[in-house]
Design an enzyme around this catalytic site. Sequence first.
Site, short mmCIF file in Angstrom:
data_model
loop_
_atom_site.label_atom_id
_atom_site.label_comp_id
_atom_site.label_asym_id
_atom_site.label_seq_id
_atom_site.Cartn_x
_atom_site.Cartn_y
_atom_site.Cartn_z
N ASP A 148 83.05 43.68 -41.15
CA ASP A 148 83.62 42.41 -40.70
C ASP A 148 84.89 42.14 -41.53
OD1 ASP A 148 84.02 39.61 -40.22
OD2 ASP A 148 81.90 39.45 -39.68
N HIS A 158 79.94 36.50 -35.07
CA HIS A 158 80.40 37.77 -35.65
C HIS A 158 79.43 38.90 -35.28
CE1 HIS A 158 83.38 36.09 -38.76
NE2 HIS A 158 83.02 35.09 -37.97
#
Length: 451
Positions: free
Chosen positions: A108, A17
């Site tokens: 995110d 990520h």
Amino acid sequence: MERKIHILVIPYPLQGHINPMLQFSKRLASKGPRVTFIATSRISKSIQAHESTSINFETISDGSEEVQDLETSDEKLKRFKSKVSQNLPKLIERFNSSKYPPKFLVYDSVLPWALNVARQYGLDGAPFFTQSCVVNAIYYHAHQGTLQMPLEEGSSISLPSMPSLGINDMPTFLSDTGSYPDVLNLVVNQFSNLQEANWLLCNTFDKLEDEVINWMASQWPFKTIGPAIPSMYLDKRLKDDKEYGLNIFKPDMDICMKWLDTKEIGSVVYISFGSMATLGEEQMEEITWGLKNSNCYFLWVVRESEEKKLPNNFLLETAEKGLTVSWCPQLEVLAHKAIGCFMTHCGWNSTLEALSLGVPMIAMPQWSDQTTNAKNIMDVWKVGIRVKVDEKGIGTKEEIELCIREVIEGERGKEMKRNSMKWKELAKEAVDEDGSSDKNIEEFVTKLSHS
Ligand code: UDP
């Protein structure tokens, strides 16, 4: 003088990520805004910020430094949410009284609550999806109930604008709903509060997943911005942008490159299962035999926590043929001429990296979205083959040897290489000047500047 707009970016602290969100931050900064990348405590020590870096780094606590016992994934997520929703507002307030009050939070997509935090403090926000568009679309259908659950063994799944999928092509959180119920909840809930979002940013590119991207864009303000890979491997427009710059594990840099330099073009199999997947001992042993029997050179990333699963003497016996390291600079490795194929778990970043560098793949998906990526790698993009597994879910030594021979020496391997080279060009085109992803990033920045 007009003040630069200030954008904050916050990833969930996992390697897969962090990397794309960091790259996206650099792309944003190259278009003018001030960008601050927020590293939570788990990763803050690993930042190798270069002086010339175009983005700023800030650290906030996610509570991980206080954790003593092993946490379940649910406890981890709850702790992260509770600490970050306390600490992120403090950072925003500090910035608000500085020269650069922030205007926007890119968060995110697995942290949907971050949008509420942003809006509460006067910022707008957009989720950043670190997985492929098709996988996000599948989770969206699961969220909407348009995907019939539970999935039936042997059935084929038809969803709008994607190829028909077998149960083994579906993300494992959906095909085996009992495996990680907390994570399933998390990925499905990415879509829980997006009705008002003005942007959904996704690390993919238009030509790679055109049909499903068009479909998503018909439902949401969905924008592709990828592949989010250091510019030197694609368009080369961002000066000195050669690496991601934030490794959770320490890479064995020189060892890998020196070793590869001694090998012939296309002669080495590179093997990595990413930062999280763990293999069973039996599977590890089958791979070691498959490698030995193929007689190819190999560079294998075996993370420290996985090392004990290697059979005794394997390293000694194969010292002439192989190199095993605990972590490597993957992009640099994939870009090396000696690499002939990539045996991969098909994590989304690894998949995009191999596509962008023109490296054919042997797909050995382990969990999460990797199964769906493997399906696309083999049947849609035709840049790799998927290892067939037996009734126990194991890829046998014979199968692994066969796959290696096919990709490194066989006719099909040549065809995959040709296809990979085509995707490499298209990936570069997407992020290069006036490419589809470049235009989307440009539009994003322009609209923020005028809002
Ligand atoms: N990676 C790396 N060195 C390694 C193995 C992986 O730098 O030895 C990087 C790789 O380039 C990619 C990321 O770690 O950017 C892994 O992300 P991916 O989505 O492929 O898999 P995950 O780790 O999330 O399962």
